[in-house]
Scaffold this motif. Structure first.
Motif, PDB file in Angstrom:
ATOM      1  N   ASP A 145       0.814  -1.216   0.000  1.00 27.73           N
ATOM      2  CA  ASP A 145       0.000   0.000   0.000  1.00 27.73           C
ATOM      3  C   ASP A 145       0.852   1.274   0.000  1.00 27.73           C
ATOM      4  OD1 ASP A 145       0.900   0.418   2.658  1.00 27.73           O
ATOM      5  OD2 ASP A 145      -0.902  -0.468   3.520  1.00 27.73           O
ATOM      6  N   THR A 146       2.177   1.126   0.100  1.00 27.08           N
ATOM      7  CA  THR A 146       3.069   2.288   0.099  1.00 27.08           C
ATOM      8  C   THR A 146       4.318   1.969  -0.712  1.00 27.08           C
ATOM      9  OG1 THR A 146       2.325   2.937   2.316  1.00 27.08           O
ATOM     10  CG2 THR A 146       4.393   3.888   1.527  1.00 27.08           C
ATOM     11  N   ILE A 147       4.669   2.880  -1.634  1.00 31.24           N
ATOM     12  CA  ILE A 147       5.887   2.721  -2.433  1.00 31.24           C
ATOM     13  C   ILE A 147       6.744   3.966  -2.257  1.00 31.24           C
ATOM     14  CG2 ILE A 147       6.858   2.468  -4.754  1.00 31.24           C
ATOM     15  CD1 ILE A 147       4.307   1.020  -5.574  1.00 31.24           C
ATOM     16  N   TYR A 148       7.949   3.766  -1.747  1.00 28.37           N
ATOM     17  CA  TYR A 148       8.957   4.829  -1.714  1.00 28.37           C
ATOM     18  C   TYR A 148       9.698   4.780  -3.044  1.00 28.37           C
ATOM     19  CZ  TYR A 148       8.095   5.317   3.282  1.00 28.37           C
ATOM     20  OH  TYR A 148       7.515   5.532   4.507  1.00 28.37           O
ATOM     21  N   LEU A 149       9.790   5.922  -3.712  1.00 24.88           N
ATOM     22  CA  LEU A 149      10.166   5.924  -5.123  1.00 24.88           C
ATOM     23  C   LEU A 149      11.254   6.953  -5.413  1.00 24.88           C
ATOM     24  CD1 LEU A 149       9.494   5.282  -8.201  1.00 24.88           C
ATOM     25  CD2 LEU A 149       7.784   7.104  -8.012  1.00 24.88           C
ATOM     26  N   GLU A 150      12.383   6.471  -5.952  1.00 22.78           N
ATOM     27  CA  GLU A 150      13.320   7.386  -6.582  1.00 22.78           C
ATOM     28  C   GLU A 150      12.694   7.805  -7.920  1.00 22.78           C
ATOM     29  OE1 GLU A 150      17.171   5.734  -7.180  1.00 22.78           O
ATOM     30  OE2 GLU A 150      17.631   5.538  -5.046  1.00 22.78           O
ATOM     31  N   PRO A 151      12.492   9.100  -8.185  1.00 24.55           N
ATOM     32  CA  PRO A 151      11.790   9.507  -9.407  1.00 24.55           C
ATOM     33  C   PRO A 151      12.381   8.916 -10.675  1.00 24.55           C
ATOM     34  CG  PRO A 151      12.003  11.376  -7.928  1.00 24.55           C
ATOM     35  CD  PRO A 151      12.798  10.264  -7.313  1.00 24.55           C
ATOM     36  N   ALA A 152      13.701   8.754 -10.723  1.00 24.97           N
ATOM     37  CA  ALA A 152      14.335   8.221 -11.936  1.00 24.97           C
ATOM     38  C   ALA A 152      13.883   6.797 -12.232  1.00 24.97           C
ATOM     39  CB  ALA A 152      15.847   8.270 -11.796  1.00 24.97           C
ATOM     40  N   ALA A 153      13.470   6.051 -11.204  1.00 28.53           N
ATOM     41  CA  ALA A 153      13.056   4.665 -11.429  1.00 28.53           C
ATOM     42  C   ALA A 153      11.822   4.569 -12.309  1.00 28.53           C
ATOM     43  CB  ALA A 153      12.799   3.987 -10.085  1.00 28.53           C
ATOM     44  N   ALA A 154      10.961   5.569 -12.229  1.00 28.29           N
ATOM     45  CA  ALA A 154       9.733   5.556 -13.030  1.00 28.29           C
ATOM     46  C   ALA A 154      10.000   5.760 -14.511  1.00 28.29           C
ATOM     47  CB  ALA A 154       8.777   6.622 -12.517  1.00 28.29           C
ATOM     48  N   GLU A 155      11.223   6.130 -14.871  1.00 33.30           N
ATOM     49  CA  GLU A 155      11.555   6.343 -16.277  1.00 33.30           C
ATOM     50  C   GLU A 155      11.932   5.038 -16.979  1.00 33.30           C
ATOM     51  OE1 GLU A 155      14.627   9.272 -16.350  1.00 33.30           O
ATOM     52  OE2 GLU A 155      13.480  10.715 -15.125  1.00 33.30           O
ATOM     53  N   TYR A 156      12.111   3.977 -16.228  1.00 35.75           N
ATOM     54  CA  TYR A 156      12.486   2.684 -16.806  1.00 35.75           C
ATOM     55  C   TYR A 156      11.243   1.821 -17.017  1.00 35.75           C
ATOM     56  CZ  TYR A 156      17.359   3.648 -15.480  1.00 35.75           C
ATOM     57  OH  TYR A 156      18.611   4.185 -15.358  1.00 35.75           O
ATOM     58  N   PRO A 157      11.249   0.994 -18.070  1.00 32.99           N
ATOM     59  CA  PRO A 157      10.103   0.094 -18.276  1.00 32.99           C
ATOM     60  C   PRO A 157       9.823  -0.783 -17.062  1.00 32.99           C
ATOM     61  CG  PRO A 157      11.481   0.131 -20.235  1.00 32.99           C
ATOM     62  CD  PRO A 157      12.217   0.915 -19.189  1.00 32.99           C
ATOM     63  N   ARG A 158      10.865  -1.287 -16.410  1.00 40.02           N
ATOM     64  CA  ARG A 158      10.643  -2.129 -15.237  1.00 40.02           C
ATOM     65  C   ARG A 158      10.019  -1.328 -14.110  1.00 40.02           C
ATOM     66  NH1 ARG A 158      12.802  -6.725 -15.137  1.00 40.02           N
ATOM     67  NH2 ARG A 158      11.104  -6.861 -16.620  1.00 40.02           N
ATOM     68  N   THR A 200      13.510  -3.632  -1.622  1.00 42.81           N
ATOM     69  CA  THR A 200      13.853  -2.590  -2.588  1.00 42.81           C
ATOM     70  C   THR A 200      14.097  -3.270  -3.917  1.00 42.81           C
ATOM     71  OG1 THR A 200      14.879  -1.106  -0.962  1.00 42.81           O
ATOM     72  CG2 THR A 200      15.540  -0.835  -3.243  1.00 42.81           C
ATOM     73  N   LEU A 201      13.388  -2.857  -4.947  1.00 39.99           N
ATOM     74  CA  LEU A 201      13.594  -3.369  -6.297  1.00 39.99           C
ATOM     75  C   LEU A 201      14.247  -2.292  -7.149  1.00 39.99           C
ATOM     76  CD1 LEU A 201      10.200  -5.202  -6.897  1.00 39.99           C
ATOM     77  CD2 LEU A 201      12.418  -6.266  -6.448  1.00 39.99           C
ATOM     78  N   PHE A 202      15.172  -2.719  -8.014  1.00 37.94           N
ATOM     79  CA  PHE A 202      15.863  -1.779  -8.889  1.00 37.94           C
ATOM     80  C   PHE A 202      15.271  -1.850 -10.293  1.00 37.94           C
ATOM     81  CE2 PHE A 202      19.208  -2.817  -5.683  1.00 37.94           C
ATOM     82  CZ  PHE A 202      19.118  -1.601  -5.025  1.00 37.94           C
ATOM     83  N   ALA A 203      15.014  -0.668 -10.857  1.00 40.29           N
ATOM     84  CA  ALA A 203      14.315  -0.587 -12.133  1.00 40.29           C
ATOM     85  C   ALA A 203      15.221  -0.845 -13.335  1.00 40.29           C
ATOM     86  CB  ALA A 203      13.656   0.789 -12.277  1.00 40.29           C
ATOM     87  N   ASN A 204      16.539  -0.702 -13.171  1.00 40.87           N
ATOM     88  CA  ASN A 204      17.461  -0.819 -14.308  1.00 40.87           C
ATOM     89  C   ASN A 204      18.045  -2.219 -14.428  1.00 40.87           C
ATOM     90  OD1 ASN A 204      18.801  -0.203 -11.854  1.00 40.87           O
ATOM     91  ND2 ASN A 204      20.618   0.536 -12.927  1.00 40.87           N
ATOM     92  N   THR A 205      17.180  -3.223 -14.384  1.00 45.24           N
ATOM     93  CA  THR A 205      17.656  -4.599 -14.441  1.00 45.24           C
ATOM     94  C   THR A 205      18.235  -4.962 -15.809  1.00 45.24           C
ATOM     95  OG1 THR A 205      15.338  -5.225 -14.812  1.00 45.24           O
ATOM     96  CG2 THR A 205      16.217  -5.529 -12.611  1.00 45.24           C
ATOM     97  N   GLU A 206      17.800  -4.302 -16.877  1.00 43.01           N
ATOM     98  CA  GLU A 206      18.413  -4.573 -18.181  1.00 43.01           C
ATOM     99  C   GLU A 206      19.887  -4.202 -18.162  1.00 43.01           C
ATOM    100  OE1 GLU A 206      16.344  -2.807 -21.403  1.00 43.01           O
ATOM    101  OE2 GLU A 206      14.507  -3.978 -21.111  1.00 43.01           O
ATOM    102  N   ALA A 207      20.229  -3.093 -17.505  1.00 43.35           N
ATOM    103  CA  ALA A 207      21.631  -2.685 -17.394  1.00 43.35           C
ATOM    104  C   ALA A 207      22.418  -3.695 -16.562  1.00 43.35           C
ATOM    105  CB  ALA A 207      21.719  -1.294 -16.780  1.00 43.35           C
ATOM    106  N   ILE A 208      21.795  -4.227 -15.518  1.00 43.98           N
ATOM    107  CA  ILE A 208      22.448  -5.250 -14.705  1.00 43.98           C
ATOM    108  C   ILE A 208      22.755  -6.478 -15.564  1.00 43.98           C
ATOM    109  CG2 ILE A 208      22.119  -6.852 -12.786  1.00 43.98           C
ATOM    110  CD1 ILE A 208      20.482  -4.623 -11.403  1.00 43.98           C
ATOM    111  N   GLY A 209      21.785  -6.916 -16.343  1.00 39.79           N
ATOM    112  CA  GLY A 209      21.987  -8.070 -17.216  1.00 39.79           C
ATOM    113  C   GLY A 209      23.089  -7.841 -18.228  1.00 39.79           C
ATOM    114  N   ARG A 210      23.133  -6.654 -18.821  1.00 48.45           N
ATOM    115  CA  ARG A 210      24.186  -6.363 -19.797  1.00 48.45           C
ATOM    116  C   ARG A 210      25.563  -6.346 -19.137  1.00 48.45           C
ATOM    117  NH1 ARG A 210      20.215  -2.593 -21.650  1.00 48.45           N
ATOM    118  NH2 ARG A 210      21.271  -0.900 -20.524  1.00 48.45           N
ATOM    119  N   ALA A 211      25.639  -5.801 -17.917  1.00 49.22           N
ATOM    120  CA  ALA A 211      26.920  -5.763 -17.211  1.00 49.22           C
ATOM    121  C   ALA A 211      27.420  -7.175 -16.902  1.00 49.22           C
ATOM    122  CB  ALA A 211      26.774  -4.953 -15.923  1.00 49.22           C
TER     123      ALA A 211
END
Length: 352
Positions: free
Chosen positions: A8-21, A112-123
């Motif tokens: 019922d509550t999400i703490y959000l770094e605004p940049a995370a919303a810019e990623y598809p994930r 805590t979930l990270f939105a840039n998982t595609e970057a993690i996979g590429r790394a």
């Protein structure tokens, strides 16, 4: 959604919303209250709030943090894996009383979930390409360079929320010289459809049921974990077991012998042939002890044993409590002997 989560509550770094994930996760919980934060590491009402100890379980169930993973480096390991990959998550909806993550991040520490998982996979893929084939078999693996992809959370639970774990399993499916690895205490049968093709090692954490009922809070029952071993092998995972943590108390040997016999009776020849174990004795911490006394004091009767524990500084610079070195070696030898008696086909990859 599992009984574990009712966000019922999400703490959000605004940049995370810019990623598809990030958008996928936000769309999953359209009615959740959103609170923007500058950093997923710095949320005073969560990580620095001593008062949250009393709300430990509610926060685990109802709160999610969504951020962007900043560092994408691989850390050498040499124990359970060759490298620790950048985590796709941090924290957990489960509440194991001995978990080391709250020692570092503070108090209730929900997922805590990270939105840039595609970057993690590429790394990971770039790093694996540079490593090439494993030069020679070692205690970690016979053929592959192994990456732990779930050091700071439980990926089986993360997979309830988004497809990050499915995507990472897919990355390793295409890496012929590398293998993913993660430990879990939660049976999520959605993972059976991920088609890992032998490139992901699932390490099922196991301990005697009576102890687990006290310290493994909000996890899958031990019988369910054991029953799932064959299913994950048939689904294409390499399946190992984590005997972790080994907690010492009056009667521990008999309880572990019973567990080994339960495993032996439950698994198929195919599972038994590839089964390997990690053995990790309990490490505790005075600060975590103080927090646990406020939300789950019963666990501390098992975890806090200064009569047989000593202080030792960890690699990360923290002062932790471990079983006294002179005795621990004897207890570990006894544990290995029990395992060899009851599950002789299960070799030990790593013991600590």
């Amino acid at each position: 959604m599992s009984r574990l989560l009712a966000i019922d509550t999400i703490y959000l770094e605004p940049a995370a919303a810019e990623y598809p994930r990030g958008r996928e996760i936000l769309d999953r919980f359209p009615n959740a209250r959103r609170i923007e934060v500058a950093s997923h590491w710095n949320i005073p009402e969560l990580h620095g709030n001593e008062g949250s100890a009393e709300d430990w379980l509610r926060i685990k169930r109802s709160t999610l943090v969504l951020g962007v993973k900043k560092g994408l480096t691989m850390r050498p390991n040499g124990r359970s894996a060759h490298f620790i990959a950048p985590s796709s998550s941090n924290g957990c909806a489960m509440a194991c009383a001995y978990c080391y993550v709250p020692r570092r991040k503070g108090y209730a520490n929900p997922i805590t979930l990270f939105a840039n998982t595609e970057a993690i996979g590429r790394a990971i893929a770039r790093h694996a390409a540079r490593q090439g084939p494993l030069p020679a078999p070692d205690q970690i693996d016979e053929r592959a360079v192994v990456y732990d992809i779930g050091e700071n959370g439980d990926l089986s639970v993360d997979a309830l929320v988004c497809d990050s774990v499915r995507d990472l399993v897919g990355v390793f499916r295409g890496l012929p010289t590398a293998k993913a690895s993660f430990a879990t205490k939660f049976v999520n049968r959605d993972l059976l459809s991920y088609d890992p093709q032998g490139r992901t090692r699932l390490r099922m954490s196991l301990m005697p049921e009576g102890v687990a009922k006290v310290v493994d809070v909000r996890t899958s029952p031990m019988a369910e974990r054991i029953a799932a071993l064959d299913d994950f092998v048939r689904a294409g995972y390499e399946v190992h077991v984590n005997f972790s943590p080994v907690i010492l108390y009056e009667g521990w040997e008999a309880d572990w012998r019973t567990l080994f016999r339960q495993i032996d009776a439950a698994v198929s020849p195919a599972t038994r042939a590839q089964l390997r174990a990690e053995i990790i004795f309990l490490t505790h911490n005075a600060a975590l002890h103080a927090v646990n006394l406020r939300w789950h004091p019963k666990a501390e009767t098992l975890l806090w044993r200064p009569d047989i524990q000593e202080t030792k500084r960890s690699e990360g610079g923290m002062e932790n409590l471990r079983y006294r070195s002179g005795w621990k070696g004897r207890w570990l030898a006894r544990f290995k002997a029990l395992l060899a008696e009851e599950l002789p086909a299960c070799g030990v990859r790593y013991a600590f």
